[in-house]
Design a protein around this motif. Structure first.
Motif, short mmCIF file in Angstrom:
data_model
loop_
_atom_site.label_atom_id
_atom_site.label_comp_id
_atom_site.label_asym_id
_atom_site.label_seq_id
_atom_site.Cartn_x
_atom_site.Cartn_y
_atom_site.Cartn_z
N ALA A 126 -26.66 -19.90 0.07
CA ALA A 126 -25.26 -19.48 0.17
C ALA A 126 -24.36 -20.33 -0.70
N ALA A 127 -24.74 -21.58 -0.91
CA ALA A 127 -23.90 -22.50 -1.69
C ALA A 127 -24.16 -22.44 -3.18
N ASP A 128 -25.29 -21.84 -3.59
CA ASP A 128 -25.63 -21.79 -5.02
C ASP A 128 -24.71 -20.82 -5.75
N PRO A 129 -24.23 -21.20 -6.95
CA PRO A 129 -23.37 -20.29 -7.73
C PRO A 129 -24.19 -19.18 -8.36
N ILE A 130 -23.55 -18.06 -8.67
CA ILE A 130 -24.20 -16.96 -9.39
C ILE A 130 -24.41 -17.39 -10.84
N ALA A 131 -25.63 -17.26 -11.34
CA ALA A 131 -25.98 -17.81 -12.65
C ALA A 131 -25.22 -17.13 -13.79
N ASP A 132 -25.12 -15.81 -13.75
CA ASP A 132 -24.44 -15.06 -14.81
C ASP A 132 -23.30 -14.27 -14.17
N MET A 133 -22.18 -14.91 -13.96
CA MET A 133 -21.07 -14.28 -13.26
C MET A 133 -20.52 -13.08 -14.03
N ALA A 134 -20.46 -13.18 -15.35
CA ALA A 134 -19.94 -12.06 -16.15
C ALA A 134 -20.85 -10.84 -16.00
N GLY A 135 -22.17 -11.07 -16.02
CA GLY A 135 -23.10 -9.96 -15.82
C GLY A 135 -23.00 -9.37 -14.43
N TYR A 136 -22.80 -10.23 -13.44
CA TYR A 136 -22.63 -9.78 -12.06
C TYR A 136 -21.38 -8.92 -11.91
N GLU A 137 -20.28 -9.36 -12.51
CA GLU A 137 -19.04 -8.59 -12.44
C GLU A 137 -19.19 -7.24 -13.14
N ARG A 138 -19.93 -7.21 -14.21
CA ARG A 138 -20.16 -5.94 -14.91
C ARG A 138 -20.96 -4.98 -14.04
N THR A 139 -21.95 -5.51 -13.31
CA THR A 139 -22.73 -4.69 -12.40
C THR A 139 -21.87 -4.13 -11.28
N LEU A 140 -21.02 -4.97 -10.71
CA LEU A 140 -20.12 -4.50 -9.66
C LEU A 140 -19.19 -3.41 -10.17
N ALA A 141 -18.64 -3.63 -11.36
CA ALA A 141 -17.71 -2.65 -11.93
C ALA A 141 -18.39 -1.31 -12.16
N ARG A 142 -19.61 -1.34 -12.70
CA ARG A 142 -20.32 -0.09 -12.96
C ARG A 142 -20.72 0.59 -11.65
N THR A 143 -21.08 -0.19 -10.65
CA THR A 143 -21.40 0.39 -9.35
C THR A 143 -20.18 1.08 -8.75
N ARG A 144 -19.04 0.45 -8.86
CA ARG A 144 -17.81 1.04 -8.32
C ARG A 144 -17.48 2.36 -8.99
N ASP A 145 -17.90 2.53 -10.24
CA ASP A 145 -17.65 3.79 -10.94
C ASP A 145 -18.30 4.98 -10.23
#
Length: 212
Positions: A19-38
């Motif tokens: 739970a404390a570990d950061p997301i390694a590729d935050m930009a890639g994660y945000e892109r995935t979330l954005a495309r999912t929301r589409d």
């Protein structure tokens, strides 16, 4: 079932650290979330498996009517519930469950998510069949999965050593095309296949598939 039990114990043990570990590729994660929301219109009843500590479920919750997010780890689910309370998110239900043994009736959900989890499922065929059962006709299954066959071979060499010393759970090795064939064999049609990574070669295909 034995493998699932062992893996649940592994994830229970490392849940707080995870739970404390950061997301390694935050930009890639945000892109995935954005495309999912589409693919969401706000009225869906959604299902997520392998939700971990609930980060993605909570990020997607504002864009669906309701989301049921599941994991094999009771400790992960406990942390996810804590986060939901802290964020005052009322349309998320967290539960310990697997797709192949989920208690919800056939056709309960409009869309299902499985992010960074399919390579960790020993009974992947059963899990995919379970997702197919849970979705309504034409329902979407959206996933992003590390394909270790496309990664540096050193990773595949290291995994058995880490498993031997209790530092890794079950991990499956397959390629993107092999994964697509498995998903199609479970009764899904590939709608979209993309890569969202922003750091070097991306071995995590983002797939949008539709229940046939």
């Amino acid at each position: 079932m034995f493998q699932t039990h062992n893996d649940a114990r592994f994830w229970d043990r490392i849940a707080r650290k995870y739970a404390a570990d950061p997301i390694a590729d935050m930009a890639g994660y945000e892109r995935t979330l954005a495309r999912t929301r589409d693919y969401l219109d706000g009225g869906e009843t959604a299902f997520e498996f392998g939700c971990g500590t609930g980060t993605t479920a909570l990020r997607l919750a504002p864009f669906v009517a309701r989301i049921v997010a599941t994991d094999i780890s009771g400790e992960m689910i406990a942390i996810a519930r804590e986060k939901a309370v802290a964020q005052d998110c009322a349309n998320v239900e967290f539960a310990a469950a697997t797709p192949d043994a989920a208690p919800w009736p056939d056709g309960s959900f409009d869309v299902a998510f499985g992010f960074n989890v399919l390579h960790l499922v020993a009974e992947r065929e059963a899990a995919l069949r379970g997702l197919h059962r849970l979705l309504k006709p034409g329902g979407l299954f959206i996933s992003k999965t590390p394909c270790l066959k496309e990664m540096n071979p050193a990773v595949r060499v290291a995994i058995p050593v880490m498993q031997f010393v209790g530092k890794a759970p079950y991990v499956s090795v397959f390629s993107g095309p092999e994964l697509e064939r498995e998903i199609e064999a479970a009764g899904f049609e590939i709608v979209e296949s993309d890569r969202h990574g922003t750091r070097g070669r991306d071995a995590r295909p983002f797939l949008v598939t539709k229940k046939q």
